[in-house]
Write an enzyme that holds these catalytic residues in place. Structure first.
Site, PDB file in Angstrom:
ATOM      1  N   CYS A  46      24.057  -8.831  -0.413  1.00  0.00           N
ATOM      2  CA  CYS A  46      22.869  -9.030   0.424  1.00  0.00           C
ATOM      3  C   CYS A  46      23.108  -9.567   1.947  1.00  0.00           C
ATOM      4  CB  CYS A  46      21.806  -9.956   0.216  1.00  0.00           C
ATOM      5  SG  CYS A  46      21.331  -9.257  -1.630  1.00  0.00           S
ATOM      6  N   CYS A  77      21.269 -15.894   0.823  1.00  0.00           N
ATOM      7  CA  CYS A  77      21.961 -15.817  -0.371  1.00  0.00           C
ATOM      8  C   CYS A  77      22.659 -14.268  -0.475  1.00  0.00           C
ATOM      9  CB  CYS A  77      21.121 -16.193  -1.336  1.00  0.00           C
ATOM     10  SG  CYS A  77      19.570 -15.527  -1.523  1.00  0.00           S
TER      11      CYS A  77
END
Lengths: 764, 474
Positions: free
Chosen positions: B138, B458
Site C-alpha cells: 500500500c 501502513c
C-alpha cells in the site's frame, strides 16, 4: 498468602471502578460477596452485567488441576450462581495463560486403597458434571491452553465452548495413557458430542486435539484468535478478549439469541445416521475391539474397558453407562498397568526438569559434527527450537544428505500442517551446512556424531578444541565409547560430556547424558538445558562401559542370540517379545540398530564385563556382518527389506548361518514364558546393577531410560517398577532357576537379593 | 540561494557533506538543529544546508472508483496513462524535460509488468524517458515518490514524474501449478507419444484456479483478519470503528461537494461516460452500519465492509522537481517534500501499525513534534487500524515495550486528521494512494493554512512509511 490474595482482589476492585468511567461494557462487577471470595484460593468470580465470570487460578502452580479443593470451591460458586437472581448465565475461564484445566489430580486416585473408593470419586465427578449439564443458566467454557482429561470432561458438560486458536490450546482425554478411563462422564458425553468413531479415537489414543480441529469435530463451538500486543502483553489481552467474547455468547445464550443446535456437515449426518442402526454399531464395536486387541496384545486393560463402557452407555442407556464408567474406572485404577503408567508419567515429569540449575551461559549456537543419520537428527531438533546450528561433515555428499534429512523432517511437518511452509523455511535457515570449522569460535556447544571409533573421536576433539571458545561444551554422541576415554585427550575435560541420542532423533524422546568425574556441574546443566530445549526427556548417568541404556540392552541381546541359536526363529522370537509388551520384536530390533553396531557393542562390553555378558555366540553377528547382512540399512538382516514394502520376509540366507551355530535348547527353561523372562530378567538384573553401582542416580531415571530409549514395555513401567509390581523375590527366584541352567549370566545382583529379602521396594 | 547550495554540492562531491549525504540520504536533522539555515517564513523551515530542496509542482488523480464499475473493462496501464496525460496537460511540462518516470503498483498485470513504461509511452511522454515500476504494497506510490526524491537529491535527475496505479476490477487468476507445469512440458514435448503421455497425466483438479488473496505470504492471514485482531488487541469497539468510518465518509462528501478535491481530474472512459468524481463516498447512518455482519472474524468480529476500505480502481501522478529547476521553469510549487522514513515490524500481530512506528521517527528526524503538524493525512486501511494506531501512539507502555522508546509520541488531534476524507471513503487503489495522501496534505495546508503536513501509511508485510510535507510559501 491470604493477605496477598486480599490485596490482589482490592487492586482488581480498584481497576474495576476505574473502568466504569470509560468502558460501558463493564457496568457492574459485583464484589459484594468479597468475604466469601477471600476464603477461596482456586476460584474467584465477578459479575459482568448479568453474566457470572468464574476465573480459575490455582495458587502456587503453573497449571490448574481438578483437585478436591477446587471442585468444592467450584460447586460452592455454582450454587451461589444458581441461587442468584442477578445472574442469567456464566462463563468459566482460567486466569493462567497456558492452561485451562490440565486434568484431574492423579494423587486423588493414588490416595485410594480400594476400587470402591475410586468408584466413589468418579461418581462424585459424574454428579457434579451432570448438574452443570442440566444447569438452567447456560455456562460457557472459555478455553485457552491445555484442556485435558477432567478439564475436558468439565468443558463438555458446559452448554457452550469457546477456545483460542493457539498452539498451546489442546483438548484431549489422555486417561488411557495412564491406564484409566475418563471417569467423570467423558465416556458418555464424548460419543454424543463428536460421534462414536471420533470419540473412540480420542479416548483410545489419548491424543491431543488442536483447537481448529476441535472446532471441525464439534468439540468446541467457537474459536477466538490469539491477539498480539495492544496496551498490554499479548497473553493477558488474549485472555481478556476471550472472556469478553465468552460473555457476549453467554448473554446470547441466556437471551436465546444463539442456538445450541449445531449445524452438522453431510459426513456427520451420515455417520450419526449409520450409528443409529444397531447392526452398524455392533460392527463398529467389533472392529475397534479387534484393532485394540491387535495393537495392545491384550496387555493393556484400559482400552478394552473404554469400549465396553461406551457400548454399555449407548446400548443400555445413560444410567447404566455412568454406573459402568465409575465401576470400570475403579477397577482400572487398581491395576498394575495403571500404576506402572502413572509411575512413568511422574518419572517423565521429573526428567523434564533441570536439577543442575540454570547454566551460566545460555547455549544459542551449536555445532554438530557429522551429518549422518544421528548428526542430522540432532541438527533437526535443534533448529526446530531456534538454536543456530552448524552442521559439519567431511564430504559434500554426506553434508547434502544430512541437510536434506533435516529439510525432509521439517517438510513432513508442513504436510501434517503443524508448520507453515514459511515457518519451515525460517527454521531451516537456522541451519548452516559447512565442511570446515568456520564460525566455530562462536559455538556454545559442539556435539559430535562422527563414526564410533575412538581414534576418530580423538582427532575430532583435538581439532575442535583448536577453534572453539573457552566456554564451549564438547558433547559426544556415542552409544558405547566411555566418555572419560574420549575426554582423555582434551585440554579441558571439565567441558566434555556425553549426549547419547536415540535414533530416529526427532521421534525418540530420550536423551541419556553421561558425566565423567571431571565433568563440571555447569557443563552438565548446559547439556541438560539444551536437551530440554530440544524437547527431550533426560536421564543423567555416570560414565562406564555402555553407560546405562546400552549396558542393559547388551545382555538381553546376548540372550536373543542364544535363543536364536537354540532354534527359535526370528519371527517367533519377535512375536514373543512384542507379546510381552516390547514395541519392536527382538530380532527386528537388531536389524534396526544395525548388526555391525550390535557386534561392535557386544564385543566392547563383552570385554568390559566378561562372562556376565556371554550367552549367545558372537560368531552369529560376525558371520552376518561378513555376509553383509547389516540389517535394514543394507537391505538384509534377519529379514529382507525393500523400499516401499512394509511386510517383511525372512532372509532365507540366514538359515544356513543359524543352522551352523545351532545349540541344543534346555527344555526346563524353554517354554514361551521362560524365553520371555530370560530376556527380561537379564535386562532387569543389569539395570539393578547399574543402580547398585551408582551409574544410575534414581530408579525413576532407570525406568524412563528403559521405556523411552529402549522400548521396555510401558505397561510394566520400566525395570524397577516391574520389580516392585512383580515382586523382587519372584524375579530372584526366576534368575536362580535360569542360573542353574546357564550359569553366571543369570546370577541375581546383590541389590535385587537385598530388596527381595528385606521385602523392600524401589518406589516407596 | 538554494541554487547556490546545490551548486556547491555539485562541485564538492568529495566533501564530508557529500559523504554523509550518501550515507544517509535526506536525513540531516542533526545539522538542521545545529544551523537552522534558510528562513523562508516566520516559522523555521526544514530546508537543510547542502541539500537540494525538492518540491511538488502538481499532482493529479483520476477519480477513484469502486472496482467493477466504470473502469472494469480497462487495463491498469490505461488508468495510469490517463493520470499521466492529465498531468502533462495540467502542468504543460515539456516532455523532454522529464528525466525519469516511476510508478507504484501492487497486483501486477503480467502483460504490463513494467506498467510505468507502458503507460508513459502511450501518454505522450518522450520515448527517451526511462520508466520503472516499484512495489511495496500500500505504500508503493510513496516508494515511487521517495525514489524520485532520492534521484533529485543525489543530483541524478531534476524532474521526476511519480505515481501509482491499481485495477482491482481485473486480477491475474492463474492456472494451478500442476496445470502450468503440464502446459509448459507440453510445449517442450516433441513427439505425439510424449504429448499423449503428458495429457494422460491430466487430472480434473488441475483446473482449480489460483486466486490472488489480500493475504500475507508469511502468515497466510488475510489483512482484514489481522485488522480485526489488531482492533481487538487495542480494545477498539465496533461502535468506535463505525463512528470513525462514518466521519470519513461525511468529511469526504463535504470535501467533494465543496470542490476541495482539486487533484481529481476527469477521465473519459473509452466507450463510456466521462468520470468526474470518486464514487465510493457513501455517508450512511450508524444504525445501518450496525446491521452489517463482520467480514473476517465470524461471527463476533468488529471489522465489517462498512468500516474497511473497499477494493478500488484508480491512478495518480505527480510532478516532482528540484526547487531551483521548478523556479527556473516558472512554476509555482505547491509543497516541499521533506524528511521521510520507512519502518517495518512483525507482520503477524503488528501488520498495520506502520504509522505508529513511523510517526515518532520522522518527527524526530525533522526536529518537529506532533504539535507542529497542521495537517495529518494517514492512509485509512480500516477504521480499526486507524484507531488502534491512535491507541498505540498514545501508549507509553507500547512505546517502551515494543518500540524501544522512552515515551509515547501522542495521538494526532482529530480536528487536523484526514479532514477531507480518507481511504475508507475516497477509496484505496493500493498502488496509487500514496500520491493522493501527499496531494491532500499539500492542498489542505494551502487551503486551511499551516506549514507542516504529516503523511503516514501502513502496508502489507508489516511495513510503514511517513513523510513530512511543508507548504510552499505563497
Amino acid at each position: 498468602m491470604v493477605a496477598s490474595r486480599a490485596i490482589g482482589c482490592l487492586r482488581r476492585f480498584a481497576n474495576a471502578s476505574r473502568t466504569l468511567h470509560h468502558c460501558s461494557g463493564y457496568i457492574c462487577r459485583n464484589f459484594s460477596r468479597s468475604s466469601a471470595l477471600l476464603a477461596r484460593s482456586h476460584i474467584n468470580y465477578g459479575i459482568k452485567d448479568d453474566v457470572a465470570v468464574i476465573r480459575i487460578n490455582s495458587p502456587n502452580s503453573k497449571v490448574n488441576t481438578l483437585n478436591q479443593e477446587l471442585q468444592s470451591e467450584f460447586m460452592e460458586v455454582m450454587n451461589e450462581i444458581w441461587a442468584s437472581d442477578q445472574v442469567k448465565s456464566a462463563v468459566l475461564i482460567s486466569s493462567k495463560p497456558g492452561c485451562f484445566i490440565a486434568g484431574a489430580d492423579i494423587n486423588m486416585i493414588a490416595a485410594c486403597k480400594t476400587p470402591q473408593e475410586v468408584t466413589r470419586l468418579s461418581q462424585e465427578g459424574q454428579k457434579m458434571f451432570e448438574k452443570l449439564e442440566n444447569s438452567p443458566k447456560p455456562i460457557v467454557a472459555a478455553i485457552s491452553g491445555s484442556c485435558l482429561g477432567g478439564g475436558l470432561e468439565l468443558a463438555i458438560s458446559c452448554q457452550y465452548r469457546i477456545a483460542t486458536r493457539d498452539k498451546k490450546t489442546v483438548l484431549g482425554v489422555p486417561e488411557v495413557l495412564l491406564g484409566i478411563l475418563p471417569g467423570a462422564g467423558g465416556t458418555q458425553r464424548l460419543p454424543q458430542m463428536v460421534g462414536v468413531p471420533a470419540a473412540f479415537d480420542m479416548m483410545l489414543t489419548g491424543r491431543n486435539i488442536r483447537a481448529d480441529r476441535a472446532k471441525k469435530m464439534g468439540l468446541v463451538d467457537q474459536l477466538v484468535e490469539p491477539l498480539g500486543p495492544g496496551v498490554k502483553p499479548p497473553e493477558e489481552r488474549t485472555i481478556e478478549y476471550l472472556e469478553e467474547i465468552a460473555v457476549t455468547f453467554a448473554k446470547g445464550l441466556a437471551d436465546k439469541k444463539i442456538s445450541l443446535k449445531r449445524s452438522k456437515g453431510l459426513m456427520d449426518k451420515l455417520t450419526s445416521y449409520a450409528m443409529g442402526i444397531p447392526f452398524v454399531r455392533q460392527q463398529v464395536y467389533k472392529k475397534v475391539e479387534e484393532q485394540v486387541r491387535k495393537q495392545t496384545k491384550g496387555l493393556y486393560p484400559a482400552p478394552l474397558k473404554i469400549i465396553d463402557v461406551v457400548k454399555t452407555g449407548l446400548e443400555e442407556g445413560k444410567d447404566a453407562g455412568y454406573l459402568s464408567e465409575s465401576q470400570k474406572f475403579g477397577e482400572l485404577a487398581m491395576t498394575k498397568e495403571s500404576k506402572a503408567l502413572i509411575g512413568l508419567y511422574h518419572g517423565q515429569v521429573l526428567c523434564k526438569k533441570n536439577k543442575f540449575g540454570t547454566p551460566q551461559r545460555e547455549v544459542k549456537n551449536i555445532a554438530v559434527l557429522g551429518a549422518g543419520l544421528m548428526g542430522a537428527g540432532i541438527a533437526q531438533v535443534s533448529v526446530d527450537k531456534g538454536l543456530k546450528t552448524i552442521l559439519k561433515d567431511a564430504t559434500l555428499t554426506g553434508l547434502s544428505r544430512g541437510q536434506q534429512q533435516v529439510f525432509k523432517g521439517l517438510n513432513d511437518k508442513v504436510k501434517k500442517k503443524t508448520l507453515t511452509s514459511f515457518e519451515r523455511d525460517f527454521i531451516f535457515n537456522n541451519l548452516t551446512g559447512q565442511l570446515d570449522y568456520q564460525s566455530f569460535e562462536k559455538a556454545d556447544m559442539v556435539i559430535e556424531a562422527v563414526f564410533e571409533d575412538i581414534n576418530l573421536k580423538h582427532k575430532v576433539l583435538k581439532e575442535v578444541e583448536e577453534v572453539i571458545p573457552a566456554h564451549c561444551v564438547f558433547a559426544s554422541n556415542t552409544s558405547a565409547l566411555p566418555i572419560n576415554e574420549i575426554a582423555s585427550v582434551s585440554k579441558r575435560p571439565e567441558k566434555v560430556i556425553g549426549m547419547h541420542y536415540f535414533s530416529p532423533v526427532d521421534k525418540m524422546q530420550l536423551l541419556e547424558i553421561i558425566t565423567t568425574p571431571k565433568t563440571s556441574k555447569d557443563t552438565t546443566a548446559s547439556a541438560v538445558a539444551v536437551g530440554l530445549k530440544q524437547g527431550k526427556v533426560i536421564i543423567v548417568v555416570k560414565d562406564g562401559p555402555g553407560f546405562y541404556t546400552t549396558r542393559c540392552l547388551a545382555p538381553m541381546m546376548s540372550e536373543v542370540i542364544r535363543i536364536l541359536q537354540e532354534g527359535i526363529g526370528p519371527k517367533k522370537l519377535d512375536s514373543l517379545t512384542t507379546g510381552f509388551g516390547f514395541p519392536v520384536g527382538a530380532a527386528t530390533l537388531v536389524d534396526e540398530v544395525g548388526v555391525d553396531v550390535a557386534k561392535h557393542v557386544a564385543e566392547d562390553l563383552g570385554k568390559a564385563f566378561g562372562e556376565r555378558f556371554a550367552g549367545g555366540s558372537l560368531e552369529l553377528l560376525k558371520q552376518m556382518v561378513s555376509k553383509g547382512f547389516l540389517g535394514r540399512k543394507s537391505g538384509k538382516g534377519f529379514y529382507v527389506y525393500k523400499e516401499g514394502v512394509k511386510s517383511k520376509d525372512l532372509n532365507s540366507d540366514m538359515d544356513s548361518v543359524l543352522a551352523g551355530l545351532q545349540v541344543s535348547p534346555k527344555p526346563e527353561v524353554s517354554s514361551d514364558e521362560d524365553i520371555q523372562y530370560r530376556l527380561v530378567s537379564r535386562f532387569v538384573n543389569e539395570a539393578a546393577l547399574c543402580l547398585q553401582e551408582e551409574i544410575l542416580a534414581t530408579p525413576a531415571e532407570g525406568d524412563i531410560g528403559a521405556v523411552f530409549g529402549l522400548g521396555f514395555p510401558p505397561c510394566l513401567g520400566g525395570p524397577f517398577r516391574f520389580v516392585d509390581l512383580y515382586g523382587a523375590q519372584k524375579i530372584v527366584d526366576r534368575l536362580r532357576r535360569y542360573e542353574a541352567a546357564y550359569g553366571k549370566q543369570f546370577t541375581p545382583c546383590q541389590l535385587l537379593i537385598d530388596q527381595a529379602s528385606a521385602g523392600k521396594k524401589f518406589y516407596q | 540561494m538554494t541554487s547556490i547550495l546545490t551548486y556547491t554540492f555539485k562541485n564538492l562531491p568529495s566533501s564530508t557533506w557529500a559523504l554523509r549525504f550518501s550515507l544517509r540520504p535526506l536525513s540531516c536533522s542533526s545539522q538542521l538543529r545545529a544551523a537552522p539555515a534558510v528562513q523562508t517564513s516566520t516559522k523555521k523551515t526544514l530546508a537543510k544546508p547542502n541539500v537540494r530542496n525538492i518540491v511538488v509542482v502538481e499532482g493529479v488523480r483520476i477519480p477513484f472508483l469502486l472496482s467493477g464499475t466504470s473502469y472494469k473493462d480497462l487495463m491498469p496501464h490505461d488508468l495510469a496513462r490517463a493520470a499521466l496525460s492529465s498531468l502533462l496537460i495540467k502542468t504543460n511540462v515539456p516532455k523532454e524535460v522529464v528525466d525519469y518516470i516511476i510508478f507504484g503498483t501492487v497486483i501486477q498485470e503480467v502483460k504490463t509488468s513494467n506498467v510505468a513504461r507502458e503507460a508513459a509511452l502511450g501518454a505522450g511522454f518522450s520515448d527517451k524517458t526511462p520508466a520503472h515500476t516499484v512495489t511495496m504494497a500500500c505504500i508503493s506510490a510513496n516508494q515511487a515518490m521517495t525514489t524520485g526524491v532520492g534521484l533529485i537529491a543525489s543530483g541524478q535527475s531534476d524532474v521526476i514524474v511519480a505515481g501509482g496505479v491499481e485495477l482491482m476490477s481485473d486480477v491475474p487468476i492463474r492456472h494451478s501449478r500442476k496445470m502450468r507445469k503440464m502446459m509448459l512440458d507440453l510445449n517442450k514435448a516433441k513427439t505425439l507419444g510424449q504429448r499423449l503421455s503428458l495429457i494422460s497425466k491430466f487430472r480434473l483438479n488441475f483446473l482449480t484456479p489460483e486466486l490472488p488473496a489480500v493475504a500475507e505470504f508469511s502468515t497466510s492471514e488475510t489483512m482484514g483478519h489481522s485488522a480485526d485482531r489488531l482492533a481487538a488487541s487495542f480494545a477498539v469497539s465496533r461502535l468506535e470503528q463505525d463512528e470513525y468510518a462514518l466521519r470519513s465518509h461525511r468529511l469526504a462528501k463535504k470535501a467533494q461537494d465543496e470542490g476541495l478535491l482539486s487533484d481529481v481530474v476527469p477521465f473519459k472512459v473509452p466507450g463510456k461516460e466521462t468520470v468526474t468524481k470518486d464514487n465510493g463516498i457513501r455517508p450512511s447512518s450508524l444504525e445501518q452500519m450496525a446491521k452489517l455482519k463482520p467480514a473476517f472474524v465470524k461471527p463476533y468480529g468488529t471489522v465489517t465492509a462498512a468500516n474497511s476500505s473497499f477494493l478500488t480502481d484508480g491512478a495518480s501522478a505527480m510532478l516532482i522537481m528540484a526547487e531551483d529547476k521548478a523556479l527556473a521553469m516558472g512554476y509555482k510549487p505547491k509543497a516541499y517534500l521533506r524528511d521521510f522514513v520507512y519502518v517495518s515490524q512483525d507482520p503477524k500481530d503488528q501488520l498495520l501499525l506502520g504509522p505508529t512506528y513511523a510517526t515518532p521517527k520522522v518527527l524526530e528526524k525533522a526536529g518537529l513534534t506532533l504539535k507542529d503538524i497542521d495537517a495529518f493525512e494517514f492512509h485509512e486501511a480500516f477504521s480499526g487500524q486507524i484507531l488502534a494506531n491512535f491507541k498505540a501512539m498514545d501508549s507509553d507502555w507500547f512505546a517502551q515495550n515494543y518500540m524501544g522508546r522512552k515515551a509515547k509520541v501522542g495521538s494526532p488531534p482529530l480536528e487536523k486528521f484526514n479532514n477531507w476524507g480518507g481511504s475508507l471513503s475516497l477509496g484505496h487503489p493500493f498502488g496509487a494512494t500514496g500520491c493522493r495522501l501527499v496531494m491532500a496534505a499539500a492542498n489542505r495546508l494551502r487551503k486551511e493554512g499551516g506549514q507542516f503536513g504529516l503523511v503516514a501509511a501502513c502496508a502489507a508485510g508489516g511495513q510503514g512509511h511517513a513523510m513530512i510535507v511543508e507548504t510552499y510559501p505563497k
